[in-house]
Design a protein around this motif. Structure first.
Motif, PDB file in Angstrom:
ATOM      1  N   VAL A  35       0.852  -1.202   0.000  1.00 10.85           N
ATOM      2  CA  VAL A  35       0.000   0.000   0.000  1.00 10.85           C
ATOM      3  C   VAL A  35       0.887   1.252   0.000  1.00 10.85           C
ATOM      4  O   VAL A  35       0.627   2.216  -0.732  1.00 10.85           O
ATOM      5  N   ILE A  36       1.952   1.231   0.817  1.00  7.65           N
ATOM      6  CA  ILE A  36       2.862   2.385   0.857  1.00  7.65           C
ATOM      7  C   ILE A  36       3.511   2.591  -0.503  1.00  7.65           C
ATOM      8  O   ILE A  36       3.602   3.708  -1.017  1.00  7.65           O
ATOM      9  N   VAL A  37       3.934   1.478  -1.125  1.00  2.00           N
ATOM     10  CA  VAL A  37       4.563   1.581  -2.446  1.00  2.00           C
ATOM     11  C   VAL A  37       3.561   2.113  -3.473  1.00  2.00           C
ATOM     12  O   VAL A  37       3.913   2.898  -4.359  1.00  2.00           O
ATOM     13  N   LEU A  38       2.281   1.698  -3.322  1.00  2.90           N
ATOM     14  CA  LEU A  38       1.250   2.204  -4.239  1.00  2.90           C
ATOM     15  C   LEU A  38       1.144   3.727  -4.121  1.00  2.90           C
ATOM     16  O   LEU A  38       1.072   4.430  -5.137  1.00  2.90           O
ATOM     17  N   LEU A  39       1.175   4.232  -2.873  1.00  2.00           N
ATOM     18  CA  LEU A  39       1.109   5.693  -2.678  1.00  2.00           C
ATOM     19  C   LEU A  39       2.324   6.370  -3.319  1.00  2.00           C
ATOM     20  O   LEU A  39       2.197   7.401  -3.979  1.00  2.00           O
ATOM     21  N   PHE A  40       3.494   5.753  -3.125  1.00  2.00           N
ATOM     22  CA  PHE A  40       4.709   6.298  -3.748  1.00  2.00           C
ATOM     23  C   PHE A  40       4.577   6.300  -5.270  1.00  2.00           C
ATOM     24  O   PHE A  40       4.942   7.263  -5.949  1.00  2.00           O
ATOM     25  N   ALA A  41       4.035   5.191  -5.803  1.00  2.00           N
ATOM     26  CA  ALA A  41       3.898   5.070  -7.260  1.00  2.00           C
ATOM     27  C   ALA A  41       2.944   6.131  -7.801  1.00  2.00           C
ATOM     28  O   ALA A  41       3.190   6.732  -8.846  1.00  2.00           O
ATOM     29  N   LEU A  42       1.855   6.364  -7.041  1.00  5.48           N
ATOM     30  CA  LEU A  42       0.896   7.389  -7.478  1.00  5.48           C
ATOM     31  C   LEU A  42       1.552   8.777  -7.443  1.00  5.48           C
ATOM     32  O   LEU A  42       1.405   9.561  -8.376  1.00  5.48           O
ATOM     33  N   TYR A  43       2.300   9.057  -6.370  1.00  9.84           N
ATOM     34  CA  TYR A  43       2.968  10.362  -6.266  1.00  9.84           C
ATOM     35  C   TYR A  43       3.963  10.541  -7.413  1.00  9.84           C
ATOM     36  O   TYR A  43       4.011  11.584  -8.066  1.00  9.84           O
ATOM     37  N   HIS A  44       4.749   9.487  -7.665  1.00 12.24           N
ATOM     38  CA  HIS A  44       5.756   9.562  -8.730  1.00 12.24           C
ATOM     39  C   HIS A  44       5.082   9.774 -10.090  1.00 12.24           C
ATOM     40  O   HIS A  44       5.516  10.596 -10.888  1.00 12.24           O
ATOM     41  N   SER A  45       4.002   9.010 -10.307  1.00  7.84           N
ATOM     42  CA  SER A  45       3.318   9.098 -11.609  1.00  7.84           C
ATOM     43  C   SER A  45       2.692  10.468 -11.817  1.00  7.84           C
ATOM     44  O   SER A  45       2.817  11.064 -12.887  1.00  7.84           O
ATOM     45  N   VAL A  46       2.007  10.972 -10.770  1.00  2.00           N
ATOM     46  CA  VAL A  46       1.328  12.269 -10.901  1.00  2.00           C
ATOM     47  C   VAL A  46       2.356  13.379 -11.142  1.00  2.00           C
ATOM     48  O   VAL A  46       2.173  14.227 -12.028  1.00  2.00           O
ATOM     49  N   THR A  47       3.447  13.381 -10.370  1.00  2.00           N
ATOM     50  CA  THR A  47       4.450  14.441 -10.560  1.00  2.00           C
ATOM     51  C   THR A  47       5.126  14.305 -11.919  1.00  2.00           C
ATOM     52  O   THR A  47       5.397  15.302 -12.584  1.00  2.00           O
ATOM     53  N   PHE A  48       5.375  13.071 -12.344  1.00  2.00           N
ATOM     54  CA  PHE A  48       6.027  12.854 -13.649  1.00  2.00           C
ATOM     55  C   PHE A  48       5.131  13.333 -14.788  1.00  2.00           C
ATOM     56  O   PHE A  48       5.565  14.075 -15.666  1.00  2.00           O
ATOM     57  N   LEU A  49       3.856  12.911 -14.742  1.00  2.00           N
ATOM     58  CA  LEU A  49       2.945  13.280 -15.835  1.00  2.00           C
ATOM     59  C   LEU A  49       2.653  14.777 -15.839  1.00  2.00           C
ATOM     60  O   LEU A  49       2.430  15.368 -16.892  1.00  2.00           O
ATOM     61  N   SER A  50       2.653  15.376 -14.653  1.00  2.00           N
ATOM     62  CA  SER A  50       2.401  16.825 -14.580  1.00  2.00           C
ATOM     63  C   SER A  50       3.501  17.625 -15.256  1.00  2.00           C
ATOM     64  O   SER A  50       3.299  18.768 -15.656  1.00  2.00           O
ATOM     65  N   LEU A  51       4.695  17.028 -15.330  1.00  2.00           N
ATOM     66  CA  LEU A  51       5.829  17.728 -15.956  1.00  2.00           C
ATOM     67  C   LEU A  51       5.828  17.570 -17.482  1.00  2.00           C
ATOM     68  O   LEU A  51       6.611  18.214 -18.165  1.00  2.00           O
ATOM     69  N   ALA A  52       4.938  16.724 -17.985  1.00  2.00           N
ATOM     70  CA  ALA A  52       4.936  16.454 -19.435  1.00  2.00           C
ATOM     71  C   ALA A  52       4.697  17.716 -20.240  1.00  2.00           C
ATOM     72  O   ALA A  52       5.202  17.873 -21.351  1.00  2.00           O
ATOM     73  N   GLY A  53       3.920  18.648 -19.660  1.00  3.98           N
ATOM     74  CA  GLY A  53       3.630  19.892 -20.374  1.00  3.98           C
ATOM     75  C   GLY A  53       4.880  20.709 -20.654  1.00  3.98           C
ATOM     76  O   GLY A  53       4.918  21.506 -21.610  1.00  3.98           O
TER      77      GLY A  53
END
Lengths: 118, 247
Positions: free
Chosen positions: A59-77
């Motif tokens: 569950v902790i890793v899932l939260l980390f994965a979500l944080y990493h994914s959201v920050t990564f995708l937000s930088l795509a712009g």
């Protein structure tokens, strides 16, 4: 640079958090590779790892994965730059398309996993 | 008649011939006008309190890029840092992070100058165009491609904010890469092939791990982080595309 440079500004801190999330994610994926190897013996001999400690870790890793994914995708712009009819596509639209692609890929993967596990 | 407010300025003092390490010196000065900026405070100190304080400045209007310093730990143009945003707290003014200090608040920019020269910040043509050859015609859209990156004033705030440069000063750095992109995306320029070996080097764009603070502190909205990431994408595409797409 002083050792604690990343604690001096909130942006530095969240950058380090973003980078750090890769580490537990990598550990979880290593475990996942081992599980795939164990599953090759067929369903009768396969017992997934389901201890409470491991569930909490996942569950902790899932939260980390979500944080990493959201920050990564937000930088795509900032990274992707496309022109249509000599006009650049707004960065917000590019970010939105990345999140839409992420959601679509999650639905497809989820469907495949659930459908073939039945 | 109301008494003039006063504000405390703590400024770094350092003479490499005399001092072992930098120290902060405290000055209390009148804060007479809400439009006063940190540079005004330094000028007051130099003119009325301590003429030996050294710092760079020139235009006072955010154009020359000379007066960049750390203001309460954040890289800022001191001509654009208002005292009213800090008063009544004291303000600490230090030289920009990540650079050698020549004296007091003056940094040594030689490293950046070498890097700037390495990226060839001028329009390069494969075949020189004669002076009588007419004007280069560009559309608004073509100008928009590089306009943002051309706003860089070499103030060095981005280098002071970049922890990657702080940890490894071999890194080409935000401003140099933004300026390289300014020319690489200029429709008049044909010098990408000459700049690429520097940009795609181990100490070039790939050293950047996208902290993004360079773009946060940039006083001109250049967004060097965007320039770096887009250059990464360009170098990757040139690597995977057929040879015909490389020059």
């Amino acid at each position: 640079m002083p050792r604690g440079w990343w604690t001096r500004r909130s942006n530095y801190f969240w950058y380090i958090v973003r980078e750090f999330t890769s580490l537990p994610l990598a550990l979880w994926l290593l475990w996942f590779l081992l599980e795939i190897r164990r599953a090759q013996d067929g369903p009768s001999g396969y017992h997934p790892h389901s201890s409470l400690g491991f569930v909490i870790f996942s569950v902790i890793v899932l939260l980390f994965a979500l944080y990493h994914s959201v920050t990564f995708l937000s930088l795509a712009g900032a990274i992707l730059h496309f022109n249509v009819a000599d006009r650049p596509i707004p960065s917000q639209l590019i970010v939105l398309s990345q999140f839409a692609a992420w959601a679509a890929a999650s639905v497809v993967v989820g469907f495949v996993l659930i459908y073939f596990a039945r | 008649m109301t008494a003039t407010k006063r504000i405390t300025i703590k400024a770094t003092r350092f003479d490499p011939d005399k001092d072992e390490k930098p120290r902060l010196q405290t000055y209390e000065i009148p804060f007479s006008d809400d439009s006063m900026v940190v540079l005004d405070a330094l000028n007051y100190i130099k003119g009325h309190v301590d003429g030996s304080l050294s710092y760079r400045w020139s235009c006072r209007m955010g154009i020359c890029g000379s007066c960049g310093m750390m203001v309460d730990g954040v890289p800022k143009l001191t001509c654009n840092a208002f005292l009213r945003d800090h008063w009544p707290r004291p303000i600490t003014v230090e030289p920009l992070n990540n650079f050698p200090v020549i004296r007091d608040l003056v940094i040594d920019m030689d490293d950046f100058m070498h890097k700037l020269k390495a990226i060839k910040p001028w329009v390069i043509r494969k075949q020189p165009v004669p002076l009588g050859g007419g004007a280069f015609v560009q559309t608004t859209a073509q100008i928009d491609e590089f306009r943002q990156f051309s706003q860089c004033i070499n103030c060095m705030l981005c280098y002071a904010a970049c922890p990657v440069y702080g940890l490894n000063n071999e890194f080409l750095g935000p401003a140099a890469i933004a300026l390289a992109r300014r020319y690489n995306v200029d429709s008049r320029d044909e010098g990408l092939g000459q700049r690429l070996p520097v940009l795609a080097d181990a100490e070039g764009v790939w050293e950047c791990s996208f902290v993004g603070e360079c773009s946060v502190v940039c006083p001109k909205g250049v967004d060097p982080a965007k320039a770096i990431q887009q250059t990464k994408l360009d170098t990757t595409m040139r690597f995977v595309l057929p040879f015909g797409n490389r020059d």
